[in-house]
Design a protein around this motif. Structure first.
Motif, short mmCIF file in Angstrom:
data_model
loop_
_atom_site.label_atom_id
_atom_site.label_comp_id
_atom_site.label_asym_id
_atom_site.label_seq_id
_atom_site.Cartn_x
_atom_site.Cartn_y
_atom_site.Cartn_z
N THR A 189 0.83 -1.20 0.00
CA THR A 189 0.00 0.00 0.00
C THR A 189 0.86 1.25 0.00
O THR A 189 1.95 1.28 0.59
N ILE A 190 0.36 2.26 -0.69
CA ILE A 190 1.03 3.57 -0.77
C ILE A 190 0.00 4.62 -0.41
O ILE A 190 -1.14 4.59 -0.90
N ASN A 191 0.37 5.55 0.44
CA ASN A 191 -0.54 6.65 0.78
C ASN A 191 -0.27 7.81 -0.16
O ASN A 191 0.84 8.33 -0.23
N TYR A 192 -1.31 8.20 -0.89
CA TYR A 192 -1.16 9.28 -1.86
C TYR A 192 -2.34 10.23 -1.72
O TYR A 192 -3.48 9.88 -2.04
N LYS A 193 -2.08 11.42 -1.22
CA LYS A 193 -3.08 12.47 -1.07
C LYS A 193 -4.34 11.96 -0.37
O LYS A 193 -5.47 12.14 -0.84
N ASP A 194 -4.12 11.30 0.77
CA ASP A 194 -5.20 10.79 1.61
C ASP A 194 -5.91 9.57 1.03
O ASP A 194 -6.92 9.12 1.58
N TYR A 195 -5.41 9.05 -0.08
CA TYR A 195 -5.98 7.83 -0.64
C TYR A 195 -4.96 6.70 -0.52
O TYR A 195 -3.76 6.92 -0.67
N GLU A 196 -5.44 5.52 -0.27
CA GLU A 196 -4.58 4.35 -0.16
C GLU A 196 -4.56 3.63 -1.50
O GLU A 196 -5.61 3.21 -2.01
N ILE A 197 -3.38 3.51 -2.08
CA ILE A 197 -3.22 2.82 -3.36
C ILE A 197 -2.63 1.44 -3.09
O ILE A 197 -1.61 1.30 -2.41
N TYR A 198 -3.29 0.42 -3.62
CA TYR A 198 -2.79 -0.95 -3.52
C TYR A 198 -2.03 -1.26 -4.80
O TYR A 198 -2.54 -1.05 -5.91
N ALA A 199 -0.80 -1.76 -4.66
CA ALA A 199 0.06 -1.96 -5.83
C ALA A 199 0.65 -3.36 -5.83
O ALA A 199 0.77 -4.02 -4.80
N ASP A 200 1.04 -3.82 -7.02
CA ASP A 200 1.71 -5.10 -7.14
C ASP A 200 3.15 -4.97 -6.65
O ASP A 200 3.60 -3.90 -6.26
N GLU A 201 3.87 -6.08 -6.67
CA GLU A 201 5.22 -6.09 -6.11
C GLU A 201 6.18 -5.19 -6.87
O GLU A 201 7.20 -4.76 -6.32
N PHE A 202 5.87 -4.89 -8.13
CA PHE A 202 6.72 -4.02 -8.92
C PHE A 202 6.25 -2.56 -8.90
O PHE A 202 6.88 -1.70 -9.51
N GLN A 203 5.14 -2.32 -8.23
CA GLN A 203 4.52 -0.99 -8.17
C GLN A 203 4.30 -0.41 -9.57
O GLN A 203 4.46 0.78 -9.80
N GLU A 204 3.93 -1.28 -10.47
CA GLU A 204 3.61 -0.87 -11.83
C GLU A 204 2.10 -0.77 -12.03
O GLU A 204 1.62 0.09 -12.77
N SER A 205 1.37 -1.67 -11.40
CA SER A 205 -0.09 -1.69 -11.52
C SER A 205 -0.70 -1.37 -10.16
O SER A 205 -0.14 -1.69 -9.12
N ALA A 206 -1.86 -0.73 -10.19
CA ALA A 206 -2.42 -0.22 -8.94
C ALA A 206 -3.94 -0.18 -8.97
O ALA A 206 -4.56 -0.19 -10.03
N ILE A 207 -4.52 -0.12 -7.77
CA ILE A 207 -5.96 0.05 -7.62
C ILE A 207 -6.18 0.98 -6.43
O ILE A 207 -5.51 0.87 -5.40
#
Length: 330
Positions: A138-156
């Motif tokens: 997970t990555i926190n971006y502007k108060d939103y939590e982004i779920y990413a794959d192990e390469f951080q190439e794809s996200a939801i």
């Protein structure tokens, strides 16, 4: 997109029709087109409900040649999906996809899909991780939590109780920027072209950047198909797919920089149709030849000012004949 993006279909299905017992409150309806980043030069909509509820269209699946390990009918496929993933595909509504089509450094990897529906966030993430066989970071971006794959190439990312975006990392972030008011939403020629397409089962609008057509077609295509340089002067493309009774109509509109370019494209397309008909004479698959010849005879190419219109209307029987013939090797 490695292991993450093949899960897109599962994500879209889960998000619109959750397992029994899941519910959400505070549902906010937002027009997805208003969340598309201005960087996109391609945008399209698929009316999944309209397709899945049409028994004539879903019946085409039954005609596709397939092995015994696959569901033999469309409704068998629905049942299998329901049994294995607890997903009712008939609840699927629509998907809005967008991309930036160019010869840029990201090599066409700027794309995403915005989905609206009701879902259970925890169940959705758990389903993705189970299917992928890996944990999502997970990555926190502007108060939103982004779920990413192990390469951080794809996200939801979940934008609200009923809206999510899935795609490559940058467009997901850009959608969040638009949502927060920190970036411009889609506008200009692409949005105007998209809005003019009207209602259809599928519609796509593209503003073609300079040099993209040449790069996509390449020299090898010209060696076999002749001079395709006129396509370098295409500025925009619009396409719709619609259905009336037992026929499907595809309308494609190519708009060019000038009348001469449009005339050249019209002549090129007419030539390609003739070339395709000649190639059919070299094939031993007579059933497929007949099906293709029937469809090619339905193609209508017209020109008005700087735009070339390509229209093809085929009956469902003609489409089914072509699909069935593709399974023949004789």
């Amino acid at each position: 997109m490695r292991k993450f993006m093949p899960l897109l279909l599962v994500v879209l299905l889960l998000v619109v029709f959750p397992p029994a017992g899941c519910s959400n409150s505070s549902v906010v309806v937002t027009d997805p087109i208003k969340l598309v980043p201005n960087k996109a030069n391609l945008v399209g909509l698929i009316e999944i409900t309209g397709i899945l509820q049409d028994k004539n269209l879903t019946g085409i699946y039954d005609t596709i040649p397939k092995g015994t390990s696959y569901p033999q009918s469309f409704y068998d496929a629905l049942s299998k999906l329901k049994d294995e993933y607890n997903i009712d595909l008939m609840g699927f509504q629509e998907g809005l996809f967008f991309a930036e089509v160019s010869e840029s450094e990201d090599q066409g990897n700027y794309s995403g899909v915005i989905v609206e529906g009701t879902y259970n966030k925890s169940d959705l993430i758990a389903a993705i991780q189970s299917a992928a066989g890996t944990e999502l970071s997970t990555i926190n971006y502007k108060d939103y939590e982004i779920y990413a794959d192990e390469f951080q190439e794809s996200a939801i990312a979940f934008l609200s109780d009923n809206t999510l975006v899935i795609g490559t990392m940058q467009p997901v972030k850009d959608v969040i920027d638009v949502k927060k008011g920190d970036a411009k939403a889609l506008g200009g020629e692409v949005l105007d072209s998209y809005n003019k397409l009207g209602d259809a089962l599928i519609k796509v609008a593209v503003a073609v950047p300079p040099g993209v057509t040449e790069g996509q077609l390449g020299e090898s295509a010209s060696q076999y198909l002749g001079d395709l340089s006129a396509f370098d002067n295409v500025e925009s493309v619009g396409m719709t797919v619609s259905k009336n009774d037992r026929s499907v109509t595809i309308d494609l509109k190519l708009c060019c920089v000038d009348n001469d370019s449009a005339q050249s494209i019209e002549q090129t397309i007419d030539g390609l149709i003739t070339f395709a008909q000649l190639l059919m004479g070299m094939s031993d698959n007579q059933q497929q030849n007949q099906a293709l010849d029937t469809l090619l005879n339905e193609v209508k190419v017209t020109r008005r000012d700087t735009c070339v219109n390509i229209n093809i209307t085929a009956t469902l029987t003609e489409i089914e004949d072509l699909i069935q013939s593709s399974g023949n090797t004789a």
